[in-house]
Enzyme design. Structure first.
Site, mmCIF file in Angstrom:
data_model
loop_
_atom_site.group_PDB
_atom_site.id
_atom_site.type_symbol
_atom_site.label_atom_id
_atom_site.label_comp_id
_atom_site.label_asym_id
_atom_site.label_seq_id
_atom_site.Cartn_x
_atom_site.Cartn_y
_atom_site.Cartn_z
ATOM 1 N N LYS A 123 34.276 47.724 97.127
ATOM 2 C CA LYS A 123 33.473 48.478 97.748
ATOM 3 C C LYS A 123 33.469 48.497 99.430
ATOM 4 O O LYS A 123 33.306 49.416 100.144
ATOM 5 C CB LYS A 123 31.844 48.140 97.287
ATOM 6 C CG LYS A 123 30.779 48.652 97.728
ATOM 7 C CD LYS A 123 29.642 48.668 96.810
ATOM 8 C CE LYS A 123 28.864 47.347 96.845
ATOM 9 N NZ LYS A 123 28.183 47.153 98.173
ATOM 10 N N SER A 124 33.630 47.268 99.724
ATOM 11 C CA SER A 124 33.586 47.012 101.146
ATOM 12 C C SER A 124 34.780 47.571 101.829
ATOM 13 O O SER A 124 34.631 48.041 102.975
ATOM 14 C CB SER A 124 33.858 45.318 101.505
ATOM 15 O OG SER A 124 32.791 44.750 100.821
ATOM 16 N N GLY A 153 23.498 48.502 101.908
ATOM 17 C CA GLY A 153 23.329 47.859 103.429
ATOM 18 C C GLY A 153 24.320 48.062 104.263
ATOM 19 O O GLY A 153 24.420 48.021 105.447
ATOM 20 N N ARG A 168 15.203 45.967 103.784
ATOM 21 C CA ARG A 168 16.257 44.943 104.404
ATOM 22 C C ARG A 168 16.269 44.760 105.831
ATOM 23 O O ARG A 168 15.841 45.571 106.584
ATOM 24 C CB ARG A 168 17.805 45.314 103.550
ATOM 25 C CG ARG A 168 17.506 45.347 102.326
ATOM 26 C CD ARG A 168 18.775 45.753 101.419
ATOM 27 N NE ARG A 168 20.221 44.751 101.772
ATOM 28 C CZ ARG A 168 21.127 44.884 101.223
ATOM 29 N NH1 ARG A 168 21.468 45.826 100.503
ATOM 30 N NH2 ARG A 168 22.085 44.098 101.638
ATOM 31 N N SER A 173 27.394 36.759 108.429
ATOM 32 C CA SER A 173 27.262 38.253 107.708
ATOM 33 C C SER A 173 28.274 38.980 108.374
ATOM 34 O O SER A 173 28.322 39.401 109.254
ATOM 35 C CB SER A 173 25.910 38.843 108.037
ATOM 36 O OG SER A 173 25.946 40.128 107.833
ATOM 37 N N GLN A 184 28.455 42.237 107.404
ATOM 38 C CA GLN A 184 27.630 43.518 107.774
ATOM 39 C C GLN A 184 27.477 43.473 109.459
ATOM 40 O O GLN A 184 27.452 44.396 110.300
ATOM 41 C CB GLN A 184 26.649 43.862 106.952
ATOM 42 C CG GLN A 184 27.143 44.231 105.583
ATOM 43 C CD GLN A 184 26.115 44.535 104.694
ATOM 44 O OE1 GLN A 184 24.940 44.701 104.998
ATOM 45 N NE2 GLN A 184 26.426 44.785 103.612
ATOM 46 N N ASP A 228 28.209 37.642 96.842
ATOM 47 C CA ASP A 228 27.797 38.597 95.849
ATOM 48 C C ASP A 228 28.006 38.282 94.582
ATOM 49 O O ASP A 228 27.723 38.958 93.385
ATOM 50 C CB ASP A 228 28.366 40.045 96.038
ATOM 51 C CG ASP A 228 28.018 40.922 97.444
ATOM 52 O OD1 ASP A 228 26.937 40.394 97.895
ATOM 53 O OD2 ASP A 228 28.859 41.424 97.917
ATOM 54 N N LYS A 288 19.184 40.611 99.696
ATOM 55 C CA LYS A 288 20.056 41.740 99.273
ATOM 56 C C LYS A 288 19.092 42.836 98.627
ATOM 57 O O LYS A 288 18.136 43.112 98.963
ATOM 58 C CB LYS A 288 21.073 41.006 98.174
ATOM 59 C CG LYS A 288 21.714 40.002 98.976
ATOM 60 C CD LYS A 288 22.490 40.548 99.817
ATOM 61 C CE LYS A 288 23.707 39.452 100.681
ATOM 62 N NZ LYS A 288 24.525 39.879 101.590
HETATM 63 O O1 SPQ Z 1 25.986 47.230 101.020
HETATM 64 P P1 SPQ Z 1 24.998 46.166 100.346
HETATM 65 O O2 SPQ Z 1 24.043 46.846 99.601
HETATM 66 O O3 SPQ Z 1 24.820 45.321 101.476
HETATM 67 O O4 SPQ Z 1 25.955 45.376 99.141
HETATM 68 C C1 SPQ Z 1 26.277 44.065 98.951
HETATM 69 C C2 SPQ Z 1 26.203 44.159 97.364
HETATM 70 O O5 SPQ Z 1 25.909 43.095 96.616
HETATM 71 O O6 SPQ Z 1 26.955 44.984 96.846
HETATM 72 C C3 SPQ Z 1 25.063 43.170 99.142
HETATM 73 F F1 SPQ Z 1 23.973 43.350 98.831
HETATM 74 O O7 SPQ Z 1 27.383 43.462 99.299
HETATM 75 C C4 SPQ Z 1 27.551 43.131 100.930
HETATM 76 C C5 SPQ Z 1 27.608 41.585 100.991
HETATM 77 O O8 SPQ Z 1 26.584 40.793 100.560
HETATM 78 C C6 SPQ Z 1 28.560 43.918 101.413
HETATM 79 C C7 SPQ Z 1 29.256 43.530 102.599
HETATM 80 C C8 SPQ Z 1 30.222 44.213 103.444
HETATM 81 O O9 SPQ Z 1 30.919 45.113 102.874
HETATM 82 O O10 SPQ Z 1 30.428 43.878 104.476
HETATM 83 C C9 SPQ Z 1 28.967 42.287 103.176
HETATM 84 C C10 SPQ Z 1 27.754 41.176 102.367
HETATM 85 O O11 SPQ Z 1 26.817 41.356 103.254
HETATM 86 P P2 SPQ Z 1 26.424 40.460 104.506
HETATM 87 O O12 SPQ Z 1 25.193 40.884 104.760
HETATM 88 O O13 SPQ Z 1 26.205 39.029 103.832
HETATM 89 O O14 SPQ Z 1 27.467 40.821 105.185
#
Ligand code: SPQ
Length: 424
Positions: free
Chosen positions: A19-20, A92, A120, A164, A166, A311, A338
């Site tokens: 997904k990422s 997110g 969030r 994080s 993200q 995750d 999350k």
């Molecule tokens: O996109 P979203 O909703 O935040 O998805 C999640 C998941 O479980 O699919 C978290 F709820 O994954 C994030 C992950 O937890 C995807 C991600 C990324 O692609 O950069 C990073 C992680 O979040 P973070 O806030 O720790 O960077």
């Protein structure tokens, strides 16, 4: 969805694309000069939200019927003003990463998402983006919808309050539009797909431990992306293969980027029988993973491991409930923000199944080995809770029900069919 205890899962499986990486292939493909061909793209709802947002900004994106996506890049300065709000659904990643990109545009935009997205935390991106010169505001300066006006960006050095990817990526992507380099310092390494893809597209990115610097490029050059299978989706079957008696499952082509492979380290520490074969590298390291049932034992999960398996913690909690002895998950407060509060959700649902679990401030303590029984499980409209409890149901006596099973479409539309094909 009704689920029953299983006598063993067998076979090999390819889980959907990461997904990422899928999100980033569309975002960076859109900003590149040239055409990006993506294979193995995840056709989950979250990634389709990213495609939808970029189409609304004038990017032509062709979706094939075999997980291929073709992104016709418009260049760093080629996005056009959307005529309506950009809707990021449940994602997110879309919301936070796109905010960094939108902060550097010459047009105004508004970002909104579903009920979960509106809860969030977005203050964590608003603060550094404003320091860079972005004109961005949200509800109480903390939540979506976000309104972003044109701003002139400059490079900053920013120490992240949480590990994080993200947050890191939002700042690095805004850094593409800054007048000087931007440095992000992480408390612990988080997934580095943004950095890898930027480098592959010709952008200067230095990584020195937890310190990452992006140098604003003249342009990005399109480069094809082969998306590996998502280790976060593979984790459900790795845990299932470990805990369902008499199982042997091979998951093919799994991405094992070292910033994402904490789940393998923990399962091994718990005594799981994992064999990694056919290792190769195509921008991201991948391999096939075979798991066979074994008796698991409790372990400690915390510190710098947490961002490497954030995750996978819900399904690791299921593994811990089946292990002998105590498992302690700590340093995982990020799980509370999350798609749901994943600590509270897993404690509640595992308790419903008969497990002995205690919620703590930053995680949970699971005393494994109690007999588990089927129940009507809640998902909190969170795909990872739904899939984790589906795996739990395979080792519960009697029948379990998951009413909101459609939520798996966020990241794994075919999940229940895949489970059936393995004999679940
Ligand atoms: O996109 P979203 O909703 O935040 O998805 C999640 C998941 O479980 O699919 C978290 F709820 O994954 C994030 C992950 O937890 C995807 C991600 C990324 O692609 O950069 C990073 C992680 O979040 P973070 O806030 O720790 O960077």
């Amino acid at each position: 969805m009704k689920l029953h205890s299983s006598n063993g899962l067998h076979g090999s499986i390819t889980v959907p694309g990461d997904k990422s990486v899928s999100h980033r292939s569309v975002m960076l493909g859109a900003l590149a000069d040239g055409v990006t061909h993506v294979t193995g793209f995840l056709m989950g709802e979250d990634c389709l939200s990213t495609i939808d947002c970029f189409r609304k900004m004038g990017v032509r994106i062709d979706v094939g019927d075999d997980h291929t996506v073709t992104v016709h890049g418009v260049g760093l300065h080629g996005l056009t003003a959307p005529t309506e709000r950009l809707y990021t659904g449940n994602s997110g990643t879309t919301t936070r990463l796109i905010s960094g990109i939108l902060s550097g545009q010459s047009f105004a935009s508004t970002l909104t998402g579903d009920a979960s997205i509106e809860k969030r935390p977005m203050g964590r991106i608003i603060t550094p983006l404003r320091q860079m010169g972005a004109v961005i505001s949200g509800v109480d300066d903390k939540f979506c919808p976000l309104a972003i006006e044109p701003g002139k960006l400059h490079g900053i050095t920013y120490t992240l309050p949480v590990a994080s990817a993200q947050l890191k990526s939002a700042i690095l992507l805004a850094g593409l539009y800054a007048d000087s380099p931007t440095t992000v310092i992480e408390p612990a390494p988080s997934r580095d797909h943004t950095e890898r893809m930027l480098r592959a597209m010709g952008c200067g990115v230095d990584t020195d431990g937890c310190r990452i610097t992006v140098y604003p490029p003249d342009h990005l050059t399109a480069r094809d992306v082969a998306v590996p299978a998502d280790i976060s989706s593979a984790a459900f079957f790795l845990v299932a293969g470990a805990i369902v008696p008499g199982s042997e499952i091979t998951v093919r082509n799994v991405g094992i980027n070292p910033t994402r492979d904490g789940v393998l380290e923990v399962l091994r520490a718990m005594g799981a029988d994992l064999t990694l074969t056919n290792r190769r590298d195509d921008g991201e390291p991948v391999c096939d993973i075979t798991v066979r049932t074994s008796q698991l034992h409790g372990t400690q999960i915390g510190g710098a491991l947490i961002p490497r398996l954030i995750d996978e913690l819900p399904v690791l909690a299921v593994a811990a409930a089946c292990a002998q002895g105590e498992t302690v998950i700590r340093d995982a407060t990020e799980l509370k923000v999350k798609e749901s509060n994943r600590i509270a959700a897993m404690v509640r649902e595992l308790t419903r199944a008969g497990a002995d679990v205690t919620e703590t401030d930053d995680g949970m303590i699971i005393r494994g080995g109690k007999p588990l029984h089927g129940a009507a499980f809640e998902t909190y409209h969170d795909h990872r809770i739904a899939m984790s409890m589906a795996i739990c149901a395979l080792v519960c006596a009697g029948q379990s029900d998951i009413a909101d099973d459609g939520v798996v479409a966020i990241s794994y539309p075919d999940f229940f069919d895949a489970l059936r094909r393995l004999g679940g």
